[in-house]
Design an enzyme around this catalytic site. Structure first.
Site, PDB file in Angstrom:
ATOM      1  N   TYR A  33     -37.768  36.882 -40.072  1.00 38.42           N
ATOM      2  CA  TYR A  33     -38.477  35.636 -40.345  1.00 38.42           C
ATOM      3  C   TYR A  33     -38.244  34.632 -39.233  1.00 38.42           C
ATOM      4  CZ  TYR A  33     -34.203  33.098 -41.702  1.00 38.42           C
ATOM      5  OH  TYR A  33     -32.980  32.471 -41.684  1.00 38.42           O
ATOM      6  N   ARG A  52     -38.689  34.977 -30.013  1.00 37.52           N
ATOM      7  CA  ARG A  52     -37.559  35.518 -30.771  1.00 37.52           C
ATOM      8  C   ARG A  52     -38.051  36.453 -31.870  1.00 37.52           C
ATOM      9  NH1 ARG A  52     -33.333  31.503 -33.557  1.00 37.52           N
ATOM     10  NH2 ARG A  52     -35.164  31.087 -34.855  1.00 37.52           N
ATOM     11  N   ARG A 100     -40.235  54.135 -51.818  1.00 34.73           N
ATOM     12  CA  ARG A 100     -38.852  53.789 -51.497  1.00 34.73           C
ATOM     13  C   ARG A 100     -38.133  54.969 -50.859  1.00 34.73           C
ATOM     14  NH1 ARG A 100     -33.644  53.741 -53.245  1.00 34.73           N
ATOM     15  NH2 ARG A 100     -32.490  51.795 -52.952  1.00 34.73           N
ATOM     16  N   LYS A 147     -32.987  38.014 -36.527  1.00 34.38           N
ATOM     17  CA  LYS A 147     -33.197  37.040 -37.604  1.00 34.38           C
ATOM     18  C   LYS A 147     -33.820  37.728 -38.823  1.00 34.38           C
ATOM     19  CE  LYS A 147     -34.750  32.244 -38.248  1.00 34.38           C
ATOM     20  NZ  LYS A 147     -33.423  31.648 -38.445  1.00 34.38           N
ATOM     21  N   GLU A 179     -20.768  30.769 -36.822  1.00 34.56           N
ATOM     22  CA  GLU A 179     -21.845  29.792 -36.983  1.00 34.56           C
ATOM     23  C   GLU A 179     -21.842  29.269 -38.407  1.00 34.56           C
ATOM     24  OE1 GLU A 179     -25.431  31.930 -36.055  1.00 34.56           O
ATOM     25  OE2 GLU A 179     -24.825  33.653 -37.253  1.00 34.56           O
ATOM     26  N   LEU A 203     -26.787  34.035 -34.229  1.00 39.90           N
ATOM     27  CA  LEU A 203     -28.219  33.917 -33.979  1.00 39.90           C
ATOM     28  C   LEU A 203     -28.440  33.140 -32.690  1.00 39.90           C
ATOM     29  CD1 LEU A 203     -31.086  34.408 -35.163  1.00 39.90           C
ATOM     30  CD2 LEU A 203     -30.937  32.080 -36.066  1.00 39.90           C
TER      31      LEU A 203
END
Length: 283
Positions: A33, A52, A100, A147, A179, A203
């Site tokens: 995301y 990114r 799945r 991310k 972080e 990140l």
């Protein structure tokens, strides 16, 4: 008002938007995301977020759902449709829907979802008082530079902070701060801005990159290296950066006030510079 959202090529009322129950983002957290800030109805650092996103997709061997130009157009249409002057655009890409299986599906098409949220950012009252953080162990997976939507532990960290009467948590691994739960972390000592160097451990913040660039242009000294909680408690200032907080001062860590216990001059100045320069370059 019902928001207009974007799902796989369609602009829909949020009440009509659906994603398959077989989507791997839902079943496996197999997705990434980005969050892009909106100020004055314009997008902040869009190019950085788009690049990114491509990197995250590449690291996970996922398809690009569209071109960067198409992505920009989607962002702009949603901002206009929802009349957002200040807030954010959230974007999520998953590997798509498939039966799945732990193995990646060979023929699934990516799921692309975007929506907007209105939020007070530039004039956030919290920026004038600062936030408090607690320290918690960092037990996340080793690829924090991607991310991904695997955000359960950061969410647990936020809740642990709230339970302790704080605003956020800084995560600690091998004795050093990595972080915050949703931001990059910094301290200031004797005029030097200190933040952890880039690696797979954190990140690669888009706001981080911009703030460090602005700091160097303003002749501020920057040192990229790990620092400990003990160093943070003895610092003159501390702050965090992210797309939705910009530069947010930290005035307390665990039981220790940072510096004077009030918002410091370097964090305040960097916040001013970031907002001013970002507005100039907004798309």
């Amino acid at each position: 008002m019902t928001r207009t959202v974007y799902v796989n090529g369609e602009y829909l009322p949020e009440t009509e938007a659906t994603v398959s129950i077989f989507d791997r983002g839902f079943l496996m957290a197999d997705g990434v995301y980005e969050v892009t800030t909106v100020l004055d109805g314009k997008l902040i650092d869009f190019d950085g977020h788009a690049k990114r996103l491509s990197r995250s997709l590449n690291e996970l061997e996922m398809k690009e759902p569209c071109t960067q130009d198409e992505l920009l157009e989607i962002h702009r249409k949603l901002v206009e449709a929802n009349n957002v002057t200040e807030g954010l655009v959230y974007l999520q890409v998953t590997r798509g829907a498939a039966d799945r299986d732990f193995a990646y599906p060979k023929d699934a098409e990516p799921t692309l979802v975007l929506f907007t949220q209105e939020k007070v950012l530039a004039q956030s009252p919290v920026a004038k008082t600062g936030i408090s953080v607690i320290s918690i162990p960092d037990i996340r997976w080793g690829r924090r530079d991607i991310k991904t939507v695997q955000l359960l532990y950061p969410s647990m960290g936020k809740m642990a902070a709230k339970a302790a009467g704080a605003d956020d948590a800084w995560m600690v691994e091998d004795g050093s701060v990595t972080e915050g739960t949703s931001n990059n972390a910094y301290i200031v000592k004797d005029g030097v801005i200190i933040t952890r160097n880039l690696s797979n451990d954190i990140l690669h913040g888009i706001t981080r990159a911009a703030v460090l660039r602005f700091a160097q242009e303003a002749q501020m000294q920057v040192e990229e290296r790990p620092f400990t909680i003990e160093e943070a408690k003895a610092a003159d200032e501390a702050f965090v950066t992210s797309a939705t907080t910009f530069v947010m001062p930290v005035v307390k860590i665990d039981d220790a006030a940072i510096g004077t216990g009030e918002v410091g001059p370097i964090a305040s100045r960097l916040r001013e510079i970031y907002i001013e320069e970002s507005r100039k370059a907004a798309l």
